[in-house]
Design a protein around this motif. Structure first.
Motif, PDB file in Angstrom:
ATOM      1  N   ASP A  26       0.376  -1.134   0.018  1.00 25.26           N
ATOM      2  CA  ASP A  26      -0.093  -0.205  -0.069  1.00 25.26           C
ATOM      3  C   ASP A  26       0.715   0.941   0.115  1.00 25.26           C
ATOM      4  N   SER A  27       0.514   2.250  -0.596  1.00 27.92           N
ATOM      5  CA  SER A  27       1.649   3.405  -1.234  1.00 27.92           C
ATOM      6  C   SER A  27       0.790   4.842  -0.125  1.00 27.92           C
ATOM      7  N   TYR A  28       1.183   5.338   0.604  1.00 27.71           N
ATOM      8  CA  TYR A  28       0.673   6.097   1.246  1.00 27.71           C
ATOM      9  C   TYR A  28       1.801   7.935   1.405  1.00 27.71           C
ATOM     10  N   ARG A  29       0.786   8.724   0.578  1.00 27.64           N
ATOM     11  CA  ARG A  29       1.673  10.535   0.643  1.00 27.64           C
ATOM     12  C   ARG A  29       1.669  11.509   2.015  1.00 27.64           C
ATOM     13  N   ARG A  30       1.914  12.131   1.843  1.00 22.32           N
ATOM     14  CA  ARG A  30       1.810  12.898   3.472  1.00 22.32           C
ATOM     15  C   ARG A  30       2.911  14.319   3.161  1.00 22.32           C
ATOM     16  N   CYS A  31       1.980  14.908   3.493  1.00 17.74           N
ATOM     17  CA  CYS A  31       2.527  16.596   3.536  1.00 17.74           C
ATOM     18  C   CYS A  31       2.565  17.574   3.851  1.00 17.74           C
ATOM     19  N   GLY A  32       3.372  19.186   3.347  1.00 17.19           N
ATOM     20  CA  GLY A  32       2.999  19.416   4.947  1.00 17.19           C
ATOM     21  C   GLY A  32       3.960  21.216   4.799  1.00 17.19           C
ATOM     22  N   HIS A  33       4.251  21.498   5.797  1.00 14.46           N
ATOM     23  CA  HIS A  33       4.659  22.489   5.988  1.00 14.46           C
ATOM     24  C   HIS A  33       5.154  23.162   6.982  1.00 14.46           C
ATOM     25  N   PHE A  34       6.109  23.581   7.549  1.00 16.33           N
ATOM     26  CA  PHE A  34       6.307  23.851   8.326  1.00 16.33           C
ATOM     27  C   PHE A  34       7.691  24.667   8.845  1.00 16.33           C
ATOM     28  N   THR A  35       8.172  25.198   9.858  1.00 13.74           N
ATOM     29  CA  THR A  35       9.195  26.125  10.537  1.00 13.74           C
ATOM     30  C   THR A  35      10.228  25.075  11.227  1.00 13.74           C
ATOM     31  N   PRO A  36      11.660  24.922  10.745  1.00 14.07           N
ATOM     32  CA  PRO A  36      12.422  24.360  11.454  1.00 14.07           C
ATOM     33  C   PRO A  36      13.394  25.530  12.374  1.00 14.07           C
ATOM     34  N   ASP A  37      13.643  24.663  12.932  1.00 15.08           N
ATOM     35  CA  ASP A  37      14.673  24.926  14.701  1.00 15.08           C
ATOM     36  C   ASP A  37      15.651  25.525  13.665  1.00 15.08           C
ATOM     37  N   PRO A  38      16.366  26.910  13.628  1.00 19.22           N
ATOM     38  CA  PRO A  38      17.553  27.057  13.708  1.00 19.22           C
ATOM     39  C   PRO A  38      18.793  26.223  13.831  1.00 19.22           C
ATOM     40  N   GLY A  39      19.505  25.781  13.260  1.00 15.76           N
ATOM     41  CA  GLY A  39      20.486  24.963  13.134  1.00 15.76           C
ATOM     42  C   GLY A  39      19.690  23.736  12.657  1.00 15.76           C
ATOM     43  N   MET A  40      18.927  23.367  12.189  1.00 18.89           N
ATOM     44  CA  MET A  40      18.662  21.869  11.742  1.00 18.89           C
ATOM     45  C   MET A  40      18.470  21.421  10.487  1.00 18.89           C
TER      46      MET A  40
END
Length: 76
Positions: A26-40
């Motif tokens: 079975d295949s799955y797709r996930r997506c979204g947006h975020f703001t990484p922490d400094p230095g990530m």
């Protein structure tokens, strides 16, 4: 005109996963947006997002395999 869209993170990400099933995969797709922490790092982001995906999708917790992942700035 007032913008009523919710604020988005600085980065967009997507992940494709497969999970073995009785008839193959079975295949799955996930997506979204975020703001990484400094230095990530990209690796940090991958691990953080994969953990979040597995937390939100119990069917992916044990045998899911990531087949693609990308994270990019969310500005065109």
């Amino acid at each position: 005109m007032t913008d009523i869209r919710p604020a988005q993170g600085t980065h967009f990400w997507f992940m494709s996963l497969i999970v073995p099933s009785p008839v193959g995969f079975d295949s799955y797709r996930r997506c979204g947006h975020f703001t990484p922490d400094p230095g990530m790092t990209r690796h940090d982001a991958f691990e953080l997002l994969l953990a979040a995906v597995k937390e939100q999708s119990p069917e992916l917790r044990t045998h899911a395999v990531v087949i693609s992942f990308d994270v990019q700035p969310n500005q065109l």
